[in-house]
Design an enzyme around this catalytic site. Structure first.
Site, PDB file in Angstrom:
ATOM      1  N   HIS A 265       0.831  -1.199   0.000  1.00 46.18           N
ATOM      2  CA  HIS A 265       0.000   0.000   0.000  1.00 46.18           C
ATOM      3  C   HIS A 265       0.871   1.256   0.000  1.00 46.18           C
ATOM      4  O   HIS A 265       1.270   1.730   1.069  1.00 46.18           O
ATOM      5  CB  HIS A 265      -0.914  -0.003   1.224  1.00 46.18           C
TER       6      HIS A 265
ATOM      7  N   GLY B  39      -3.693  -3.812  11.477  1.00 45.65           N
ATOM      8  CA  GLY B  39      -4.068  -4.278  10.141  1.00 45.65           C
ATOM      9  C   GLY B  39      -5.580  -4.371  10.066  1.00 45.65           C
ATOM     10  O   GLY B  39      -6.184  -3.758   9.192  1.00 45.65           O
TER      11      GLY B  39
ATOM     12  N   ASN C 291      -7.817  11.649   4.023  1.00 41.87           N
ATOM     13  CA  ASN C 291      -7.592  11.750   2.575  1.00 41.87           C
ATOM     14  C   ASN C 291      -8.847  11.478   1.749  1.00 41.87           C
ATOM     15  O   ASN C 291      -8.819  11.560   0.517  1.00 41.87           O
ATOM     16  CB  ASN C 291      -6.431  10.841   2.128  1.00 41.87           C
TER      17      ASN C 291
ATOM     18  N   HIS D  87      -4.115   3.387  -3.381  1.00 43.63           N
ATOM     19  CA  HIS D  87      -4.269   2.786  -2.058  1.00 43.63           C
ATOM     20  C   HIS D  87      -3.459   1.504  -1.862  1.00 43.63           C
ATOM     21  O   HIS D  87      -2.649   1.420  -0.952  1.00 43.63           O
ATOM     22  CB  HIS D  87      -5.757   2.501  -1.772  1.00 43.63           C
TER      23      HIS D  87
ATOM     24  N   ARG E 242     -18.628 -18.298  38.790  1.00 43.05           N
ATOM     25  CA  ARG E 242     -18.395 -16.840  38.760  1.00 43.05           C
ATOM     26  C   ARG E 242     -18.206 -16.321  40.182  1.00 43.05           C
ATOM     27  O   ARG E 242     -17.426 -15.411  40.425  1.00 43.05           O
ATOM     28  CB  ARG E 242     -19.536 -16.107  38.047  1.00 43.05           C
TER      29      ARG E 242
ATOM     30  N   SER F 235     -22.955  -9.154  37.550  1.00 41.55           N
ATOM     31  CA  SER F 235     -23.139 -10.516  37.029  1.00 41.55           C
ATOM     32  C   SER F 235     -21.818 -11.244  36.841  1.00 41.55           C
ATOM     33  O   SER F 235     -21.746 -12.460  36.986  1.00 41.55           O
ATOM     34  CB  SER F 235     -23.841 -10.474  35.668  1.00 41.55           C
TER      35      SER F 235
ATOM     36  N   GLU G  82     -17.985  -4.197  24.444  1.00 42.28           N
ATOM     37  CA  GLU G  82     -17.142  -5.393  24.561  1.00 42.28           C
ATOM     38  C   GLU G  82     -15.915  -5.300  23.666  1.00 42.28           C
ATOM     39  O   GLU G  82     -14.808  -5.674  24.061  1.00 42.28           O
ATOM     40  CB  GLU G  82     -17.945  -6.654  24.210  1.00 42.28           C
TER      41      GLU G  82
ATOM     42  N   HIS H 277     -21.743 -16.815  32.602  1.00 39.23           N
ATOM     43  CA  HIS H 277     -22.990 -17.246  31.972  1.00 39.23           C
ATOM     44  C   HIS H 277     -22.652 -18.103  30.753  1.00 39.23           C
ATOM     45  O   HIS H 277     -22.941 -17.757  29.612  1.00 39.23           O
ATOM     46  CB  HIS H 277     -23.858 -16.038  31.608  1.00 39.23           C
TER      47      HIS H 277
ATOM     48  N   HIS I 169     -28.779 -15.415  24.773  1.00 36.03           N
ATOM     49  CA  HIS I 169     -27.723 -15.234  25.770  1.00 36.03           C
ATOM     50  C   HIS I 169     -26.969 -16.523  26.076  1.00 36.03           C
ATOM     51  O   HIS I 169     -25.993 -16.507  26.809  1.00 36.03           O
ATOM     52  CB  HIS I 169     -28.332 -14.685  27.075  1.00 36.03           C
TER      53      HIS I 169
ATOM     54  N   ARG J  41     -23.208 -19.257  35.712  1.00 37.28           N
ATOM     55  CA  ARG J  41     -24.123 -18.428  36.511  1.00 37.28           C
ATOM     56  C   ARG J  41     -24.674 -19.241  37.676  1.00 37.28           C
ATOM     57  O   ARG J  41     -24.861 -18.726  38.774  1.00 37.28           O
ATOM     58  CB  ARG J  41     -25.287 -17.964  35.636  1.00 37.28           C
TER      59      ARG J  41
HETATM   60  C1  LIG Z   1     -11.522  -4.616   9.729  1.00 35.46           C
HETATM   61  C2  LIG Z   1     -10.956  -4.442   8.353  1.00 35.46           C
HETATM   62  N1  LIG Z   1     -11.789  -4.465   7.308  1.00 35.46           N
HETATM   63  C3  LIG Z   1     -11.313  -4.355   6.052  1.00 35.46           C
HETATM   64  C4  LIG Z   1      -9.972  -4.215   5.834  1.00 35.46           C
HETATM   65  C5  LIG Z   1      -9.432  -4.149   4.418  1.00 35.46           C
HETATM   66  N2  LIG Z   1      -8.994  -2.759   4.170  1.00 35.46           N
HETATM   67  C6  LIG Z   1      -7.709  -2.403   4.240  1.00 35.46           C
HETATM   68  S1  LIG Z   1      -7.509  -0.741   4.056  1.00 35.46           S
HETATM   69  C7  LIG Z   1      -9.167  -0.517   3.828  1.00 35.46           C
HETATM   70  C8  LIG Z   1      -9.749   0.859   3.661  1.00 35.46           C
HETATM   71  C9  LIG Z   1      -8.884   1.823   3.029  1.00 35.46           C
HETATM   72  O1  LIG Z   1      -9.279   3.127   3.278  1.00 35.46           O
HETATM   73  P1  LIG Z   1      -8.537   4.025   4.334  1.00 35.46           P
HETATM   74  O2  LIG Z   1      -8.663   3.449   5.666  1.00 35.46           O
HETATM   75  O3  LIG Z   1      -9.032   5.387   4.151  1.00 35.46           O
HETATM   76  O4  LIG Z   1      -7.021   3.912   3.932  1.00 35.46           O
HETATM   77  P2  LIG Z   1      -6.307   4.645   2.724  1.00 35.46           P
HETATM   78  O5  LIG Z   1      -7.089   4.317   1.485  1.00 35.46           O
HETATM   79  O6  LIG Z   1      -6.329   6.082   3.039  1.00 35.46           O
HETATM   80  O7  LIG Z   1      -4.934   4.064   2.691  1.00 35.46           O
HETATM   81  C10 LIG Z   1      -9.843  -1.724   3.886  1.00 35.46           C
HETATM   82  C11 LIG Z   1     -11.303  -1.848   3.687  1.00 35.46           C
HETATM   83  C12 LIG Z   1      -9.130  -4.190   6.974  1.00 35.46           C
HETATM   84  N3  LIG Z   1      -7.825  -4.080   6.860  1.00 35.46           N
HETATM   85  N4  LIG Z   1      -9.658  -4.278   8.200  1.00 35.46           N
END
Ligand SMILES: Cc1ncc(C[n+]2csc(CCOP(=O)(O)OP(=O)(O)O)c2C)c(N)n1
Length: 690
Positions: A57, A146, A214, A288, A383, A410, A437, A487, A499, A546
């Site tokens: 990237h 990531g 961006n 990208h 628990r 709980s 969560e 639980h 649940h 529980r």
């Molecule tokens: C939870 C998750 N969903 C999907 C992706 C795949 N993914 C990587 S970057 C991205 C989006 C890119 O847009 P942005 O965050 O604006 O990054 P840019 O294009 O500016 O580098 C996606 C959907 C990921 N890495 N994590």
């Protein structure tokens, strides 16, 4: 070449060329090195590495290079010679796909091991430059990122850890900022809302998020899918929001200075151009996530005024970056002196905590607790048994920080000795995470990544699904978070199938490096807490009931019988024709079935299995001894069968759930789903007589 100011062809309207900051290196020769030169070095390395790897990237590193350069050369308290010194500022690249930005920074500032050869090996097997940053692969990487949103979520935990440790050990030991570089994707993920709300509520004023604004994601312009004003969003959650031109280093620096003085967390929306410099792809989603291609790469370098071969960085620029890598050395030395001036016991405790060494008193405290439990056996929900264990564990383990996602009464996680962490009051050890969560589990990662604290957070077992992506980061990164998940089956009764977890144990056991314990009584619960705390190389789930369970362990002993994942709790009278394996609440049923079978002339032994995957991971002789060779193997667990075949084989008998549960008093449910001693005995006899 070092000071080209030429805007590149195809620059979006209004884009400004990079401006000069004051020189970083005083020597006459290096005085020509400008901010743009430094930023362009990051851009060039990212372009070259992605091109060489044929994947990666380039867009984010090229767009965010100016912001990162300002941070690393002007603000970050950072010493590349020791990227892990405890009071460093943290920098989290939440948008982990832009990993080459981080690798470029680590390399150029001089982190040992992050060599130019490693950059050349970007995304190759066992390189220090994997596709996305992994904290266990690369020195200087604070967190594994990531999956979008996780870095931001972890950074909230880091910023919280900083405040809590400063409250405990004083600002002379802990006093740093946590910086995050987050992308549109980070902020679109739902996790970001939980993280932002938690940080805003807790007033984590030393958390500073640099938003790479961006307006581009993979599918194209953000306008395809989002129209949120991120600045207003964070302001609504008690943050300060700022907007700057992310290619104007002086403006970025001013904003960071304001953020540092803020009484609340700050998001700085830095307007940037993805793929800055690339003639055709800048400002588009084409920048990208794929190599620029030879022509576009050459065009970008020409536009940026960058000459030279791939991976080549002129000496003057290298020197200037190396100097930036030494900026924090004086502060580092001053911090070491302050640490030496601490009272010896405080210093020793601080150092133990930072090293992640187990406290000395835990084993003795657990042994005493087990003796007490055995002396006065009582029927308890696990628990509740966990709460009793925690009364002891929290005393023995001062770094343990508990909390719950709004289920404190709980989950039984708040013991009497714990005070609550509140906005501006960070001296406590209990966190009300709210109904978040995912935010909780991500913040727990940050608490653990920071060092000095051990997080344990709680919710219902069924809601591990809401936390799972962050649990996975913990497992992958090998950090010792503890999840107190109560639980744990249809045994929760009337709340019904929404649940009642049925597939969750199997799903959690499927996750590499995650250990799942499902203790059967108060003694096992104490043992499992000990094992969870003693584990330093990965996370642990404690699945707790529980409903009340009888105390089945009547002898304590010094041995931790849960340590091998399973043990024989009730031998057969004579040669065993069946082995009944059970976990948690179903151990009681297995023992009752053993008696029934005995009355019907069939000998069986019972093995308690608090951790199926730990048993399966034992060396073969140990596993064989525990599993035994009785011809009929039976597993009993009020959950789905998935996973148990590794123990009982496809022809083994499984007594448990086949689908979702139902809403009713729990004893009715056990009868309804035929998870009873009678059902076990019937099935064993039927199988034996086949
Ligand atoms: C939870 C998750 N969903 C999907 C992706 C795949 N993914 C990587 S970057 C991205 C989006 C890119 O847009 P942005 O965050 O604006 O990054 P840019 O294009 O500016 O580098 C996606 C959907 C990921 N890495 N994590």
């Amino acid at each position: 070449m070092l000071t080209s100011r030429r805007p590149w062809p195809g620059a979006p309207t209004g884009a400004r060329p990079p401006s000069l900051l004051e020189p970083l290196v005083p020597e006459a020769a290096a005085a020509r090195v400008s901010h743009s030169d430094l930023a362009n070095a990051l851009r060039a390395l990212a372009m070259d590495a992605v091109e060489q790897a044929k994947s990666g990237h380039p867009g984010l590193p090229m767009g965010a290079a100016d912001v990162a350069t300002v941070l690393f050369t002007k603000f970050l308290k950072y010493d590349a010679a020791d990227p892990r010194w405890p009071d460093r500022d943290r920098f989290v690249l939440s948008a982990g796909h832009g990993s080459m930005l981080l690798y470029g920074l680590l390399h150029l500032t001089g982190v040992e091991g992050v060599t130019i050869d490693e950059l050349r090996r970007f995304r190759q097997l066992e390189s220090k430059t994997p596709g996305h940053p992994e904290c266990f692969m690369t020195p200087g990487v604070e967190t594994t990122t990531g999956p979008l949103g996780q870095g931001l979520g972890a950074a909230v935990g880091m910023a919280l850890a900083e405040r809590m440790l400063a409250a405990e050990f004083g600002p002379e030991a802990v006093d740093h900022y946590t910086y995050v570089l987050a992308s549109d994707g980070d902020l679109m993920e739902g996790l970001s809302q939980e993280a932002i709300a938690l940080a805003g509520h807790l007033r984590l004023s030393k958390l500073i998020v640099l938003f790479d604004d961006n307006g581009i994601s993979i599918d194209g312009p953000l306008s395809l899918s989002d129209s949120t004003d991120q600045v207003k969003r964070v302001e609504a959650s008690g943050w300060r929001g700022l907007r700057v031109d992310g290619h104007d280093p002086a403006a970025v620096a001013r904003a960071i200075r304001r953020a540092q003085r803020s009484d609340r967390p700050t998001l700085i929306a830095c307007k940037t151009t993805i793929g800055y410099g690339a003639p055709k792809k800048a400002g588009t989603s084409k920048a990208h996530g794929e190599p620029l291609g030879a022509d576009e790469l050459a065009g970008a370098k020409a536009a940026l005024g960058w000459n030279g071969a791939a991976f080549d960085v002129p000496e003057a620029i290298r020197k200037a970056w190396a100097r930036a890598g030494r900026r924090g050395r004086r502060e580092h030395t001053a911090w070491r002196k302050r640490l030496e001036a601490l009272l010896p016991d405080r210093r020793a405790e601080f150092e133990r905590r930072i090293k992640g060494e187990a406290p000395s008193g835990l084993a003795g405290a657990i042994a005493q607790l087990k003796d007490r439990l055995v002396a006065e056996p009582q029927a308890l929900a696990t628990r509740k048994a966990s709460e009793i264990a925690l009364e002891v564990v929290t005393e023995a383990v001062p770094e343990l920080v508990l909390g719950s996602a709004d289920l404190t009464p709980s989950n039984n996680t708040k013991t009497k000795n714990l005070t609550v962490v509140a906005p501006g009051q960070y001296g406590g050890r209990y966190i009300h995470y709210g109904i978040r969560e995912h935010g909780m589990a991500a913040a727990m990662n940050g608490l653990a990544f920071h060092g000095g604290l051990r997080p344990a957070g709680a919710t219902f077992l069924v809601f591990t699904d809401y936390a799972r992506p962050a649990i996975r980061i913990a497992a992958l990164s090998g950090i010792p978070a503890i999840y107190v998940m109560t639980h744990d089956s249809i045994g929760l009764g009337e709340d019904g199938p929404t649940h009642q977890p049925v597939e969750h144990l199997a799903a959690l056991r499927a996750m590499p490096n995650l250990r799942v314990f499902r203790p059967a009584d108060a003694v096992e619960t104490a043992e499992c807490w000990q094992l969870a705390i003693e584990r330093t190389d990965g996370p642990t789930v404690l699945a707790l009931t529980r409903q009340a369970l009888p105390q089945l362990r009547t002898e304590a002993g010094r041995e931790n019988r849960c340590a091998a994942g399973a043990y024989e709790i009730a031998p057969a009278e004579g040669e065993a024709k069946a082995t009944l394996f059970a976990s948690g609440s179903e151990l009681e049923i297995a023992l009752a079935a053993q008696k029934l079978l005995s009355g019907r002339g069939m000998t069986a032994r019972v093995v308690s299995v608090p951790s199926l995957e730990l048993l399966l991971a034992q060396p073969e002789p140990i596993r064989r001894r525990i599993v035994g060779d009785a011809p009929v193997k039976v597993a009993i667990e009020a959950a789905v069968r998935f996973g148990w075949d590794a123990l009982i084989g496809p022809d083994g008998v499984f007594v448990g759930m086949k689908g979702f549960g139902a809403s009713a008093p729990y004893k009715d449910l056990y009868r309804h789903f035929r998870i009873t001693a009678e059902a076990v005995a019937d099935q064993v006899l039927r199988t034996h007589n086949l």
